[in-house]
Structure formats: structure tokens, C-alpha cells
Design a protein around this motif. Structure first.
Motif, PDB file in Angstrom:
ATOM      1  N   ASN A 391       0.828  -1.212   0.000  1.00  8.48           N
ATOM      2  CA  ASN A 391       0.000   0.000   0.000  1.00  8.48           C
ATOM      3  C   ASN A 391       0.857   1.254   0.000  1.00  8.48           C
ATOM      4  N   GLY A 392       1.932   1.221   0.802  1.00  9.94           N
ATOM      5  CA  GLY A 392       2.806   2.391   0.857  1.00  9.94           C
ATOM      6  C   GLY A 392       3.425   2.698  -0.493  1.00  9.94           C
ATOM      7  N   LYS A 393       3.876   1.663  -1.200  1.00  5.63           N
ATOM      8  CA  LYS A 393       4.472   1.871  -2.524  1.00  5.63           C
ATOM      9  C   LYS A 393       3.428   2.395  -3.511  1.00  5.63           C
ATOM     10  N   ALA A 394       2.250   1.770  -3.506  1.00  5.46           N
ATOM     11  CA  ALA A 394       1.198   2.184  -4.442  1.00  5.46           C
ATOM     12  C   ALA A 394       0.765   3.619  -4.193  1.00  5.46           C
ATOM     13  N   ASP A 395       0.596   3.992  -2.915  1.00  5.07           N
ATOM     14  CA  ASP A 395       0.186   5.360  -2.582  1.00  5.07           C
ATOM     15  C   ASP A 395       1.228   6.372  -3.031  1.00  5.07           C
ATOM     16  N   PHE A 396       2.487   6.038  -2.817  1.00  3.68           N
ATOM     17  CA  PHE A 396       3.560   6.966  -3.202  1.00  3.68           C
ATOM     18  C   PHE A 396       3.556   7.191  -4.720  1.00  3.68           C
ATOM     19  N   GLU A 504      21.708  -5.888  -0.758  1.00  3.43           N
ATOM     20  CA  GLU A 504      22.749  -6.885  -1.020  1.00  3.43           C
ATOM     21  C   GLU A 504      22.495  -7.621  -2.334  1.00  3.43           C
ATOM     22  N   GLN A 505      21.232  -7.834  -2.651  1.00  2.00           N
ATOM     23  CA  GLN A 505      20.908  -8.475  -3.918  1.00  2.00           C
ATOM     24  C   GLN A 505      21.233  -7.573  -5.106  1.00  2.00           C
ATOM     25  N   MET A 506      21.268  -6.268  -4.876  1.00  2.00           N
ATOM     26  CA  MET A 506      21.554  -5.307  -5.939  1.00  2.00           C
ATOM     27  C   MET A 506      22.731  -4.426  -5.497  1.00  2.00           C
ATOM     28  N   PRO A 507      23.922  -5.011  -5.390  1.00  2.00           N
ATOM     29  CA  PRO A 507      25.047  -4.304  -4.775  1.00  2.00           C
ATOM     30  C   PRO A 507      25.504  -3.062  -5.523  1.00  2.00           C
ATOM     31  N   TYR A 508      25.230  -2.991  -6.833  1.00  2.00           N
ATOM     32  CA  TYR A 508      25.673  -1.835  -7.614  1.00  2.00           C
ATOM     33  C   TYR A 508      24.595  -0.762  -7.734  1.00  2.00           C
ATOM     34  N   THR A 509      23.442  -1.002  -7.111  1.00  4.97           N
ATOM     35  CA  THR A 509      22.317  -0.072  -7.236  1.00  4.97           C
ATOM     36  C   THR A 509      22.154   0.733  -5.943  1.00  4.97           C
ATOM     37  N   PRO A 510      22.322   2.059  -5.992  1.00  6.67           N
ATOM     38  CA  PRO A 510      22.205   2.868  -4.768  1.00  6.67           C
ATOM     39  C   PRO A 510      20.785   2.834  -4.202  1.00  6.67           C
ATOM     40  N   LEU A 511      20.699   2.841  -2.882  1.00  3.76           N
ATOM     41  CA  LEU A 511      19.418   2.798  -2.176  1.00  3.76           C
ATOM     42  C   LEU A 511      19.225   4.115  -1.431  1.00  3.76           C
ATOM     43  N   HIS A 512      18.048   4.752  -1.648  1.00  2.00           N
ATOM     44  CA  HIS A 512      17.704   5.991  -0.973  1.00  2.00           C
ATOM     45  C   HIS A 512      16.306   5.868  -0.374  1.00  2.00           C
ATOM     46  N   PHE A 513      15.939   6.860   0.492  1.00  5.90           N
ATOM     47  CA  PHE A 513      14.731   6.696   1.291  1.00  5.90           C
ATOM     48  C   PHE A 513      13.820   7.922   1.211  1.00  5.90           C
ATOM     49  N   VAL A 514      12.515   7.642   1.211  1.00  3.56           N
ATOM     50  CA  VAL A 514      11.488   8.658   1.404  1.00  3.56           C
ATOM     51  C   VAL A 514      10.663   8.232   2.612  1.00  3.56           C
ATOM     52  N   ILE A 515      10.626   9.112   3.649  1.00  2.00           N
ATOM     53  CA  ILE A 515       9.814   8.808   4.832  1.00  2.00           C
ATOM     54  C   ILE A 515       8.426   9.369   4.587  1.00  2.00           C
ATOM     55  N   ASN A 516       7.460   8.486   4.543  1.00  2.00           N
ATOM     56  CA  ASN A 516       6.095   8.823   4.142  1.00  2.00           C
ATOM     57  C   ASN A 516       5.230   9.146   5.365  1.00  2.00           C
ATOM     58  N   ASP A 517       4.192   9.920   5.150  1.00  2.00           N
ATOM     59  CA  ASP A 517       3.209  10.241   6.198  1.00  2.00           C
ATOM     60  C   ASP A 517       3.855  10.888   7.430  1.00  2.00           C
ATOM     61  N   VAL A 518       4.899  11.677   7.214  1.00  2.00           N
ATOM     62  CA  VAL A 518       5.620  12.278   8.350  1.00  2.00           C
ATOM     63  C   VAL A 518       4.720  13.204   9.146  1.00  2.00           C
ATOM     64  N   GLU A 519       3.918  13.987   8.436  1.00  2.00           N
ATOM     65  CA  GLU A 519       3.160  15.042   9.098  1.00  2.00           C
ATOM     66  C   GLU A 519       1.996  14.508   9.918  1.00  2.00           C
TER      67      GLU A 519
END
Length: 892
Positions: A391-396, A504-519
């Protein structure tokens, strides 16, 4: 000039008898010398005659010259004979000239060589190529340093396009003289494609010699030979590769840093050898030498590739390469500069694997081609939206795309790409399938293992030059596509272990974050704690704590700007190829298992089908017996009926006899009446009864056929259920009953008993009775006697013969019908039996083909395993190159 040169040019006379300031004609001078010599007590005239012959020859008086040379008896005699032969040659008398040349015996190498050259000239003029070649080769072998002799031979061979002898001459002279001239001749021959008629080892000695004297020409010659042998058969080409590697491996100093062309050839050939066409048993001894040589001669362009190739081969096949070579490769790879386009090479490897997979009958999904095209599109970045909840992915995604995204979680992998209009397609195993509307999209997106290419107008996608992808948590086969992962999380659902495993499965792919529903529910302190926890596990990750569209656009741009897209795509492509190879191996195992299961299933089906055939054949015999026997019962009943009714009818005819009857004609009248009664009885009673019985019999047969049809229906449903498709029809020929009804109707309307000779035969009793009637019938007093006699005769006659005749005539058509019953029943079963038998044949043919295929696969497993191992070596080579030259991601 030397003395021999004077003799060759026929200038002995000038050097011996003519003075420098002498102006008299040589003929006069020599004539005077001859007269003067004759005055001596021991006159030596041979020298003067020899000189005179030269003068005559130069003045084309060949006969006079020959006459003079015939009388030479001193040391000039061999030369005189040679000159005589020269004169005959000029006169065109080639056989005489040849005979004289061959008669000359001399210890002089020069004279012997000159004679060979002259003989060669004779054979050339005569067009006798075989003798010309033999003679010039003998001359070269005897005196190769003789002036212009080898050039004469080379020109002749070239004019005759005798490349075998031309190349042999050039090889021998190059080895003998170490002259660049002959090496250059050989190179020219090779570049013209003339040398590949020789086995590769023919040039080994000349190559070793050339390496010592001129390494520039050595590289040129080797390169030329390499390219020419590449166009020959595989065996010849492999022999060349083995030979050149054997030559180079035995040369101590191979490294000079200038082997640019050879370095490229070694690289190309190594790639060719690992294209899946050769087995390890053919390569196991060849490749280590090839790699060692390549490593030694590699220029700066190929140094990294060569060292990576050595390390990958040694890694997959330990102990096959000397440890010192491994160490050298490790030293080189640390400092070598990457000048290999690994992405391009990996695509070529992918295509090679696909082509090979086709030969192995392994089906590669179209979706793989689609993903590779996406990987090669460097104009956009691919960002995968990950997270702990669907749900979080779909909403984003819905928010990022302005509400035009997925809507609800999906079981499909969906890539959103910018376009002018909405265009949705499903990527299937066989191609692209258009999705017409969102309703259909939502329905299809619920299917597992589906890829959807969703193009739509989007400011975010357009401004950031990215695609956004939704991948369900179980969609691991698509993890090789993204350039970056954007994990959508909230503090209460954050699962660092899941994301760490994904990273680890994607060692060459950078991982970044979006914190959802913060407010909504989280304090600043909670957000800070979460960010710190993220950074502790993912030190290079960027973190966005806002879902504002402008902030998100800036954030995605900052992510993509830090990505070396070609490097990431290359790494992803290599990971993708590794997964592809694993998938091919799994498919191969599945193919073997499926074949094994198919063979067993086909054997069972053939047995079941065979059993069904026997059942039908038994049923056919049973129905033939039952239906035929039922028909025979009716026929026998009719026979019995006629056996009793006909005699009664005939005997009852006695009532027609009266005392006043005309006994002269009574037998005729009785015979006619008897036939009428029989015909009437047949028409009114026998035939209707018989027809009624036949109708009942047809109904009985119909019940029998119905049982068969029910059996066939059950059999069809059973087999088609096993096949999983409507394979069998098993339709019987039900027109048989209609044909029988039609035949019964025809017989009922067409039966008429021809008149039977009952009382008009010439039996003794009838003859006496008819004679008495004619003789005494006119006398009244005799009529009572005749009346009683006729009456008694009619009532007591046996009539069996008449009954048999009538019965046979009545049943004749029905017996013809009876003979066709078995054939008609066979027609009822014919189509089902043929269909079952044909299915058995097809099943058996399929089984045999599957057995052959499975046996072939199991008999030569190396034909499948070896290419995969070689692809693995090549893949590891590219991974070594990437590992040696990759850029680390900046700490944020």
C-alpha cells in the motif's frame, strides 16, 4: 668480369684475342691467329675455334658456330657443348638442344646452374610446366645464391599462379637468407589469401626466424595469417591458434608493449573461443596458453581485459593456469586502465547466449528482450519504488504521478514512463499486447509474472528524466533493471533487514529513502532517530522527509545526478545475464524432467489406446455375432414357416379337383392355382411378418449400436480428459441403420416369387397321372377313379423340393443382405478404430522423438554444460573488469 661470366656471355674471344686498341673485325683477327697457330709444331687450335664460334653466334651464324664448337677438345669442351645447345635453342631445335644440355658433365656449379636455367627456358617455351617446375626447383636447391635465380623462379611461379611452389620458395628463402624481402613476399601472399592452403605449422620455423630479426614484420605476418585462417574450417582455424600460441609460449621475451594488432586479435579470438560452439575438452589445453600469451603481449588497451580473462579462467578452472601467471594478472589488473566497453560486450554476450539457447531449444521470454532494451536506454534513469508495504508503494506512486498511477497494490511489475498520451502494454512471453483501458489494466495487473509498460504524461517523470517502477515483494526477477532504489517507509513499519537484503541483492544499485506520512503522527525526534538508524545501515543513502512534489523532484534529480548510469547499467546487465544463465539451467533440468515424464505418459497413453483398440475390436466381434445371429434367427423362423405353410397350401389345393374336372388339363390348372396361392401367401402373410421382424431386428441392432456409441463417448471423454484437449472424436458411422432401413423397404416392395413348376415336372408319378388324365379323362366312367387318384396325389405329395425352391427364391435377397451385415458393422467401427490407431502411431512417434532427444541430452551433457561454463568465464571476466575500475558512491 670473371672468366665464367665471359663464357656465359660468349665474350671469351674479346678478352683473349682482341686488344683494347684493336679495330679489325674479330673474324680477321681470329683468322690470322688460326693461321699463325697452324705454323706451330703442336698447334692448339681449340681455343681459337671456341672464340670463332662465339663470334659466329653473335652474328647469328649458328651453323658455323656449331661447326667450330664441335671440334673443341680442351677444358672448354663442356662450355662448347653448352654453346652448341644454345645455338640449337636459337634455331628452335629444342629436342636437340635439350639432348646436348643433358649430355654435359661438369664440376662447375656455374655451368651446371646455367644448363639448368637453359633447360628451364626450353620447357617454358614448350609449355611443359611439370618439367619447368622440376628443373627450376632443382636449380634453386643446388645453387640458390646464383644471380637472380630465385627471382626467376618466383616470377615464373607467380605467372603460372603456382602459389604452392611460390610460397614454398619464399618460406625456404626467408629462412635461408633472413632477408626482409622474402618475408615481405610471404606477407603479400598471405594478405592475398594464398597461404591458407598450407597447414599452420608449415610457417612455424619462418615465424620464429622472423621474430628474431624483425618483430614489426613478425606481427604483420602473424596478423595476416591469423585473418586468413579465420576464414577456413573450424579445425584449421583451431590448429592455427594452437600453433601460434605454441610458438609464442616458447619465446621468452614477448612483452614489448607494441603488439597492438596482435593484442586485438588475441582479444577477439578469446571471445570467439568462448561463444559456446566449442567444448571444454577442445579448449582446456588451448586456452591457458592463449591467455598467458595474451597477457604477455597485451597493449594498454587490452591489459585489463587480458588480466581479467586470466583471473576468471583460473577462478572457474583452478590449477589450469600457472600460479605465476595468476600473480602477474593480479598485479596488472590493479594498475590497468579500463578501455573495454563492458556494457557493449555484455550485450554481445547476452545475444550470444540467446542464440546458443535457441540451438538448445530453450525458450527465452520476449520480456527479457524488453528489459535489455530498457537497460540500454541511457537517456532516462530507472528508479524502483521499494518498501515494506504494498500500500505504501502504491500510494507513493499515485501521489508522484498526480493520481494516474496504480491505484491499488499490484501483483505485476509496472514501469511508468513519460509520454504525450496514455499508452499501456502488457509484455508477454511472446511479444507486446495492447491494453485498451484502465479497467483492463487493473484486471491484468493482478496477474503474477506480468510486466506492464505504462506510458503517460507526467511532469515529474519528464523533468527528472526517469521512469518509476512498482515491483511486488515477490518480483525478484526484475531487480536487475533499476539504476536506483527509492524505499518508501514510515517509522512504524520500517524493516531495515528487508531493505538491507534487497540492497545486497543489488550491490551496484544505490538505495535511498522517502519517509512517508511524516506530518500525520510522527514527532521530529522520531524522524531524527529513524534517519540516524537508516544512515547507520546505509551510509551512502539520501533521505527525504517530505512528499511535496517540488521537494520530490529535487530529491530524485539529486539521486540521478550522482549515478554513473553506464556503470550501473553494466553491473545490472551482468547480474541479469547471470540470472538468465541460471534460468536456462533450470529450464534445461525442467526439459529433461518434462521429457522423462512425457515419455512415461506417452507409453501409458499408447498402452491405454492399444487397450481401447482391443476393446473396440472385441466389441465389434461381439456385435457382429449378436446382430448376425439375431438376423439368422428371423431367417430360420421364416424357413420354418414356409416349410409348414407351403405344403399345407399345396395340399389344400386338392379342393379344386372335382369329379367333373377336365383331367386332361387339371395339372395345368392346379399348377397355376398353387403358384397363385403361394404368391398371395408370401405377399399377405410371409413378407409382412418378415418385414416386421426385420424392423424389430434393426431396432435391436440400434440398441446394440447405441451401447457402442455410449462406450465410445465415454472413451472419448476419458482420453480427452487425459490429453487436456479435444484430441479424439471417435465418431461412429451411424448411417448403417439408415442404410439397413432403406434396404428392408426395398426388399419388402421388390419381392415376387416367380412361378414354380410344381405339377408340370416329369416325375414318374406325375407322368403316369397326367397320361391317365389325357387317356381316360374324356370317359365319364373313369373320372371317379381319376378324381380319387388326383386328390390322393395332391394331398399325399411331399412338396419338399417345392418348399426349398420357394424358400430359396424368397430368401435370396435377404441372404445377400446378410452377407453385408458384418461389413456394415465394421463400417460403424471403422472411423473410431482408425482414429485410435493413428493416435497410437502419433503417440509412439512422439515418444520415440522424445526418447531420442532425451538420450541425446543425457548422452552428451557437456554440450549443454560446457557452453554455460564458458559463458560464466566470460561473465566473470567482465565482472573482474568492473570490480577493478568501478567508482564508489559518494558518502552523503
Amino acid at each position: 668480369m670473371t672468366f665464367e661470366e665471359l663464357l656465359i656471355d660468349k665474350l671469351y674471344y674479346k678478352n683473349t684475342f682482341m686488344k683494347e686498341d684493336e679495330f679489325d673485325h674479330p673474324i680477321r683477327v681470329l683468322g690470322e691467329a688460326y693461321l699463325a697457330e697452324q705454323q706451330n709444331e703442336l698447334a692448339e687450335l681449340s681455343y681459337i675455334r671456341f672464340a670463332q664460334g662465339e663470334v659466329y653466334f653473335h652474328n647469328k651464324d649458328f651453323e658455323s658456330a656449331i661447326f667450330k664448337w664441335e671440334n673443341i677438345e680442351n677444358e672448354l669442351e663442356p662450355w662448347a657443348k653448352k654453346n652448341m645447345a644454345d645455338a640449337y635453342f636459337e634455331l628452335g631445335l629444342y629436342p636437340t638442344a635439350e639432348e646436348i644440355y643433358r649430355s654435359i658433365v661438369s664440376d662447375s656449379p656455374i655451368l651446371t646452374t646455367e644448363i639448368s636455367i637453359k633447360l628451364f627456358s626450353i620447357y617454358t617455351v614448350q609449355g611443359n610446366m611439370e618439367k619447368a617446375v622440376e628443373t627450376i626447383k632443382e636449380a634453386v636447391a643446388y645453387n640458390p645464391d646464383y644471380k637472380d635465380l630465385t627471382d626467376i623462379a618466383r616470377e615464373y611461379f607467380e605467372d603460372q599462379e603456382d602459389w604452392a611452389n611460390a610460397i614454398e620458395l619464399a618460406v625456404n628463402e626467408a629462412i635461408r637468407t633472413d632477408s626482409p624481402k622474402w618475408f615481405e613476399v610471404l606477407i603479400a601472399y598471405s594478405e592475398e589469401g594464398k597461404t591458407n592452403r598450407f597447414a599452420p605449422n608449415y610457417f612455424s620455423k619462418v615465424l620464429v626466424s622472423l621474430y628474431i630479426i624483425n618483430q614489426r614484420l613478425f606481427e604483420t605476418f602473424v596478423s595476416s595469417l591469423w585473418k586468413s585462417y579465420r576464414n577456413e574450417t573450424r579445425d584449421v582455424y583451431l590448429t592455427w591458434i594452437k600453433e601460434i600460441n605454441h610458438i609464442l609460449i616458447n619465446i621468452e621475451d614477448r612483452r614489448n608493449g607494441n603488439w597492438h594488432e596482435l593484442s586485438a586479435l588475441f582479444a577477439e579470438t578469446y571471445s570467439e573461443l568462448l561463444n559456446g560452439q566449442l567444448l571444454l575438452k577442445e579448449l582446456s589445453l588451448m586456452i591457458p596458453e592463449h591467455l598467458e600469451n595474451w597477457l604477455k603481449i597485451a597493449d594498454s588497451t587490452h591489459a585489463l581485459a587480458a588480466s581479467a580473462a586470466v583471473l576468471s579462467w583460473g577462478e572457474i578452472f583452478p590449477s589450469s593456469i600457472n600460479q605465476s601467471i595468476i600473480q602477474e594478472a593480479e598485479n596488472i589488473i590493479v594498475h590497468a586502465k579500463n578501455e573495454t566497453d563492458v556494457l557493449e560486450e555484455s550485450v554481445h554476450l547476452f545475444e550470444t547466449i540467446l542464440k546458443w539457447a535457441e540451438t538448445q531449444e530453450v525458450q527465452i521470454s520476449y520480456s527479457l528482450h524488453w528489459m535489455v532494451r530498457k537497460l540500454l536506454d541511457l537517456r532516462v534513469h530507472h528508479v524502483l519504488v521499494a518498501g515494506n508495504t504494498e500500500n505504501g508503494k502504491a500510494d507513493f506512486i499515485n501521489t508522484a504521478l498526480g493520481g494516474h498511477g496504480l491505484g491499488t497494490p499490484s501483483a505485476s511489475f509496472i514501469m511508468y514512463d513519460d509520454a504525450d498520451t496514455i499508452d499501456i502494454s502488457e509484455i508477454t512471453n511472446t511479444g507486446v499486447s495492447k491494453i485498451d483501458n484502465l479497467e483492463e489494466f487493473h484486471k491484468i495487473s493482478m496477474h503474477d509474472e506480468t510486466i506492464i509498460d505504462f506510458k503517460l504524461p507526467s511532469d515529474l517523470l519528464n523533468n527528472c528524466a526517469v521512469t518509476l517502477s512498482y515491483m511486488p515483494s515477490n518480483g525478484q526477477k526484475h531487480i536487475y533493471l533499476p539504476d536506483a532504489i527509492l524505499a518508501v517507509i514510515n517509522p512504524s513499519e520500517y524493516d531495515g533487514d528487508y531493505l538491507f537484503n534487497l540492497s545486497e541483492q543489488m550491490p551496484y544499485t544505490p538505495l535511498h529513502f522517502v519517509i512517508n506520512d511524516v506530518e500525520k503522527i510522527y514527532s521530529e525526534q522520531e524522524i531524527t532517530i529513524l534517519v540516524e538508524e537508516i544512515r547507520s545501515k546505509f551510509p551512502y543513502a539520501l533521505v527525504l522527509t517530505s512528499t511535496d512534489t517540488a521537494d520530490l523532484t529535487t530529491f530524485i534529480k539529486s539521486i540521478t545526478q550522482s549515478i554513473n548510469v553506464e556503470e550501473v547499467r553494466t553491473a545490472n546487465m551482468l547480474s541479469f545475464i547471470r540470472a538468465l544463465m541460471s534460468n536456462i539451467l533450470e529450464q534445461r533440468k525442467k526439459m529433461e524432467n518434462d521429457l522423462d515424464e512425457s515419455i512415461k505418459w506417452e507409453e501409458e497413453m499408447a498402452t491405454k489406446l492399444g487397450g481401447a483398440i482391443h476393446q473396440l475390436q472385441d466389441m465389434e466381434k461381439e456385435k457382429v455375432e449378436n446382430i448376425t445371429q439375431s438376423y439368422q434367427t428371423i431367417k430360420n423362423e421364416i424357413k420354418e414357416e414356409l416349410k409348414h405353410s407351403i405344403p399345407a397350401l399345396l395340399k389344400g389345393s386338392s379342393e379344386l379337383i372335382k369329379e367333373n374336372s377336365d383331367f386332361r388339363k387339371i395339372h395345368i390348372e392346379l399348377n397355376e392355382e398353387m403358384n397363385n396361392r403361394i404368391q398371395l401367401h408370401v405377399e399377405k402373410q410371409v413378407l409382412p411378418n418378415f418385414y416386421s421382424s426385420i424392423q424389430q431386428w434393426i431396432s435391436y441392432a440400434g440398441e446394440e449400436f447405441y451401447q457402442c456409441k455410449t462406450f465410445l463417448d465415454e472413451m472419448r471423454e476419458g482420453f480427452n480428459s487425459l490429453y487436456g484437449e479435444e484430441r479424439l472424436k471417435l465418431f461412429a458411422d451411424e448411417k448403417v441403420l439408415d442404410d439397413w432401413r432403406r434396404d428392408a423397404e426395398r426388399m419388402k416392395n421388390g419381392i415376387r416369387i416367380d412361378k414354380v413348376n410344381i405339377l408340370l415336372r416329369h416325375t414318374p408319378s406325375q407322368v403316369i397321372l397326367k397320361s391317365a388324365g389325357k387317356l381316360f379323362g374324356a370317359l365319364q366312367q373313369n373320372k371317379t377313379i381319376l378324381y380319387n387318384k388326383y386328390k390322393k396325389f395332391i394331398e399325399n405329395e411331399d412338396y419338399q423340393e417345392v418348399v426349398n425352391t420357394i424358400t430359396n427364391k424368397f430368401l435370396m435377397q435377404f441372404e445377400l443382405f446378410e452377407t453385408s451385415i458384418e461389413r456394415d458393422i465394421a463400417m460403424f467401427f471403422k472411423n473410431p478404430l482408425l482414429e485410435l490407431e493413428e493416435t497410437v502411431k502419433k503417440t509412439e512417434a512422439t515418444r520415440q522423438n522424445n526418447v531420442k532427444t532425451l538420450n541425446r541430452m543425457k548422452a552428451s551433457p557437456e554440450k549443454f554444460r560446457d557452453p554455460l561454463s564458458l559463458f560464466e568465464v566470460k561473465l566473470r571476466q567482465y565482472e573482474w573488469i568492473i570490480d577493478a575500475s568501478k567508482e564508489s558512491y559518494p558518502v552523503v
